[in-house]
Design an enzyme around this catalytic site. Structure first.
Site, PDB file in Angstrom:
ATOM      1  N   GLY A 139      46.605  46.833  45.497  1.00 16.43           N
ATOM      2  CA  GLY A 139      46.321  45.599  45.799  1.00 16.43           C
ATOM      3  C   GLY A 139      44.430  45.316  46.104  1.00 16.43           C
ATOM      4  N   GLU A 169      38.123  52.111  42.761  1.00 22.70           N
ATOM      5  CA  GLU A 169      37.866  51.679  42.101  1.00 22.70           C
ATOM      6  C   GLU A 169      37.066  49.990  41.816  1.00 22.70           C
ATOM      7  OE1 GLU A 169      40.799  48.753  38.428  1.00 22.70           O
ATOM      8  OE2 GLU A 169      41.431  49.382  39.915  1.00 22.70           O
TER       9      GLU A 169
END
Length: 360
Positions: A179, A209
């Site tokens: 998430g 990320e």
């Protein structure tokens, strides 16, 4: 060499179940539950997902899952999606796949967490049997994922313990959190990770990320992750990356020296703004630095991709060789959340002979 890639044996460690639906299946399931989709044909729907996911931000990328999870709220739907996923991966030459999903996102139809897990496992078992009958055998494992912005980490960790290795097909093999990364560091779920660590259950963590080095640091030091999901931003801890004078900072050196594998997903990373091209994606620089890198899809629907396509892109645009692809595949097999003897059989009896045959 490119012609040989589809037939190469592949090992996939980072692939989301709710990010790999066939567009036609999505249409069928949406029709059954009355969910409105942004397109009415399989081709148009596939294009919409790829375009929506290519907005350049992880937040927008994640919004596409509102449609896939909406149709995955019954046992029948979950079984179908898992079965088709195993078949699609096997057809691409994947011999072992770890698929991840968040059980907490599939409760709107009245299923319990345990019922969700059982349905997915049944689907993978069906897909494995059919793939073997078709002459493309595949073994699957599932990673149960907790959503990092929610507060169900311990609950999902306990669910993982209840179902660990509980089915021949789609056996639960580990735990993950996923998430939105920014604002939701891995340390928020430290209790869940400690519970699994004490029980000897392997874990991976989405990190590096959307969020940078701090998320990777939390994953490896606070959560004792055995692998990192993505992790491409580890390069921010490297000075002069891509040159002979490259210098690794303490975190990058820790990840390299402890052989913590990165589950890299090149096409997906470009869609969320981590890199400008496959040629410039950090997977090649990290490989050259001695970091353990593996090649993954992340979400086949959103990226309109497959493991074969990711490999082809690395060959065409980043200069990878067959040896590079084999090294990454062996690394993935050895990083799988499987018993050591099983991993070595996978390497010695499946992966290496398959690459040798391609060279022949």
């Amino acid at each position: 060499m490119l012609r040989a890639i589809p037939s190469l044996p592949k090992v996939l460690l980072h692939d989301h179940l709710d990010g790999g639906l066939r567009p036609q299946t999505l249409l069928d399931l949406a029709d059954e539950v009355g969910h409105e989709l942004p397109a009415s044909t399989a081709d148009a729907l596939g294009r919409w997902f790829e375009e929506a996911a290519s907005s350049g931000t992880l937040v927008r990328y994640l919004e596409t899952f509102d449609h896939t999870t909406a149709v995955m709220q019954t046992a029948d739907a979950l079984r179908r999606v898992a079965r088709e996923s195993a078949l699609d991966l096997a057809a691409d030459g994947v011999v072992y796949a770890e698929q991840r999903y968040a059980p907490e996102q599939h409760l709107a139809g009245g299923l319990t967490l345990d019922e969700v897990v059982v349905a997915v496992q049944e689907g993978f078992a069906e897909g494995e049997r059919e793939a073997a009958e078709r002459g493309t055998p595949i073994r699957t494992g599932t990673l149960l994922t907790a959503m990092r912005h929610a507060d169900r980490g311990v609950e999902i960790a306990e669910l993982t313990l209840r179902h660990l290795g509980s089915a021949a097909g789609g056996s639960v093999v580990g735990f993950d959190i996923a998430g939105a990364e920014d604002g939701f560091p891995p340390e928020r779920h430290r209790e869940a990770f400690q519970l699994l660590h004490d029980a000897g259950v392997p874990v991976t963590v989405h990190a590096g990320e959307a969020a940078g080095l701090a998320s990777i640091h939390g994953a490896v030091h606070a959560c004792s992750a055995q692998r990192i999901g993505h992790g491409v931003r580890l390069l921010e801890d490297v000075e002069r990356a891509g040159t002979p004078d490259a210098h690794l900072g303490p975190l990058a050196a820790w990840v390299r020296d402890r052989r913590i594998p990165l589950e890299l997903c090149p096409s997906s990373n470009l869609q969320t703004g981590v890199g400008a091209s496959i040629a410039e994606h950090g997977i090649t620089a990290l490989r050259d630095l001695g970091v353990v890198v593996t090649v993954n899809t992340d979400n086949r629907l959103q990226s309109a991709t497959s493991v074969s396509r990711e490999m082809e892109l690395l060959v065409r645009e980043a200069g990878w060789t067959l040896d590079d692809l084999e090294a990454a595949t062996v690394a993935a097999a050895r990083a799988a959340f499987l018993p050591h003897p099983v991993r070595e059989v996978l390497v010695d009896e499946v992966v290496r002979p398959g690459f040798a045959a391609a060279r022949g």
